[in-house]
Each structure stands twice: as C-alpha cells, then as structure tokens.
Design a protein around this motif. Sequence first.
Motif, PDB file in Angstrom:
ATOM      1  N   THR A  91       0.789  -1.230   0.000  1.00 37.00           N
ATOM      2  CA  THR A  91       0.000   0.000   0.000  1.00 37.00           C
ATOM      3  C   THR A  91       0.822   1.282   0.000  1.00 37.00           C
ATOM      4  OG1 THR A  91      -0.147   0.044   2.413  1.00 37.00           O
ATOM      5  CG2 THR A  91      -1.890  -1.144   1.223  1.00 37.00           C
ATOM      6  N   ILE A  92       2.143   1.172   0.124  1.00 31.48           N
ATOM      7  CA  ILE A  92       2.942   2.397   0.159  1.00 31.48           C
ATOM      8  C   ILE A  92       3.727   2.552  -1.137  1.00 31.48           C
ATOM      9  CG2 ILE A  92       3.096   2.359   2.676  1.00 31.48           C
ATOM     10  CD1 ILE A  92       5.974   1.503   2.439  1.00 31.48           C
ATOM     11  N   SER A  93       4.045   3.775  -1.446  1.00 26.81           N
ATOM     12  CA  SER A  93       4.777   4.065  -2.687  1.00 26.81           C
ATOM     13  C   SER A  93       6.255   3.712  -2.520  1.00 26.81           C
ATOM     14  CB  SER A  93       4.648   5.547  -3.037  1.00 26.81           C
ATOM     15  OG  SER A  93       5.384   6.329  -2.116  1.00 26.81           O
ATOM     16  N   MET A  94       6.931   3.613  -3.631  1.00 29.82           N
ATOM     17  CA  MET A  94       8.359   3.294  -3.607  1.00 29.82           C
ATOM     18  C   MET A  94       9.139   4.385  -2.883  1.00 29.82           C
ATOM     19  SD  MET A  94      10.679   1.129  -4.236  1.00 29.82           S
ATOM     20  CE  MET A  94       9.867  -0.030  -5.311  1.00 29.82           C
ATOM     21  N   SER A  95       8.805   5.638  -3.104  1.00 31.60           N
ATOM     22  CA  SER A  95       9.534   6.719  -2.426  1.00 31.60           C
ATOM     23  C   SER A  95       9.300   6.660  -0.915  1.00 31.60           C
ATOM     24  CB  SER A  95       9.146   8.082  -2.992  1.00 31.60           C
ATOM     25  OG  SER A  95       7.775   8.315  -2.847  1.00 31.60           O
ATOM     26  N   GLU A  96       8.095   6.318  -0.485  1.00 30.05           N
ATOM     27  CA  GLU A  96       7.824   6.178   0.950  1.00 30.05           C
ATOM     28  C   GLU A  96       8.606   5.003   1.522  1.00 30.05           C
ATOM     29  OE1 GLU A  96       3.263   7.708   1.603  1.00 30.05           O
ATOM     30  OE2 GLU A  96       3.560   5.804   0.537  1.00 30.05           O
ATOM     31  N   LEU A  97       8.699   3.933   0.769  1.00 30.96           N
ATOM     32  CA  LEU A  97       9.428   2.759   1.232  1.00 30.96           C
ATOM     33  C   LEU A  97      10.921   3.047   1.353  1.00 30.96           C
ATOM     34  CD1 LEU A  97       9.333  -0.155   2.071  1.00 30.96           C
ATOM     35  CD2 LEU A  97       9.510  -0.787  -0.332  1.00 30.96           C
ATOM     36  N   ILE A  98      11.470   3.741   0.382  1.00 28.50           N
ATOM     37  CA  ILE A  98      12.895   4.109   0.447  1.00 28.50           C
ATOM     38  C   ILE A  98      13.146   5.004   1.653  1.00 28.50           C
ATOM     39  CG2 ILE A  98      14.712   5.433  -0.710  1.00 28.50           C
ATOM     40  CD1 ILE A  98      13.563   4.323  -3.368  1.00 28.50           C
ATOM     41  N   GLU A  99      12.267   5.951   1.866  1.00 33.73           N
ATOM     42  CA  GLU A  99      12.391   6.841   3.029  1.00 33.73           C
ATOM     43  C   GLU A  99      12.332   6.040   4.326  1.00 33.73           C
ATOM     44  OE1 GLU A  99       9.758  10.418   4.925  1.00 33.73           O
ATOM     45  OE2 GLU A  99      10.015  10.412   2.742  1.00 33.73           O
ATOM     46  N   LEU A 100      11.428   5.074   4.381  1.00 32.27           N
ATOM     47  CA  LEU A 100      11.291   4.231   5.566  1.00 32.27           C
ATOM     48  C   LEU A 100      12.561   3.414   5.810  1.00 32.27           C
ATOM     49  CD1 LEU A 100       9.375   3.174   7.788  1.00 32.27           C
ATOM     50  CD2 LEU A 100       8.704   1.386   6.166  1.00 32.27           C
ATOM     51  N   MET A 101      13.153   2.862   4.747  1.00 33.62           N
ATOM     52  CA  MET A 101      14.376   2.067   4.898  1.00 33.62           C
ATOM     53  C   MET A 101      15.541   2.924   5.396  1.00 33.62           C
ATOM     54  SD  MET A 101      14.316  -0.683   1.766  1.00 33.62           S
ATOM     55  CE  MET A 101      14.047   0.457   0.428  1.00 33.62           C
TER      56      MET A 101
END
Length: 91
Positions: free
Chosen positions: A32-42
Amino acid sequence: MKAILRMTEEGTSELISTRSRSFLDLKLDLETISMSELIELMVEKPAILRRPIIMDDKRLQVGFNEDEMRRFLPRSVRTLELQRAQLLAGF
C-alpha cells in the motif's frame, strides 16, 4: 538505497526483514505504500533491513550466506583457502 534496489532480483522483498520485530511493530502493508515512501522508511529505520548487505559493482548479497559471501573475496584469497583445505584433507 536506490542503487541497492536496482541490483535486487526480487525488489523490496529481498531487502526487508518482514519477520523482524522492527518491521512488525510498524504494522505496515508493503503493497500500500509508494516506492519513495518505502525508500524513506528504509533510510529512517534501517533495522527493518535484512543484514548484512554486501555489494560491489556487479553483485549484491543480502543476508548471511557464507558460500555466497565468498564471491566477494579476491580470487587469490579463494585460491589460498582452497589450497589450505586440500592440505588439511591430505590432497
């Protein structure tokens, strides 16, 4: 993170430790999250990543696998290890 993601075969599922306490505490659905949100989370929470992450110009190894990690040793070191093992085995 983008460079690491580009080198994966399975994408984010290869990098994220979905069974880790850090990831489970987030109560997050990766779909449910975007790739940019996932990269930020990592970047913000590196504890959710599988470790170790080893890479060079051509290869990426995620997670501990001793045999796969040997690929990153110089050929000369691998040759010496083989010779040593053969001596110990009596060859």
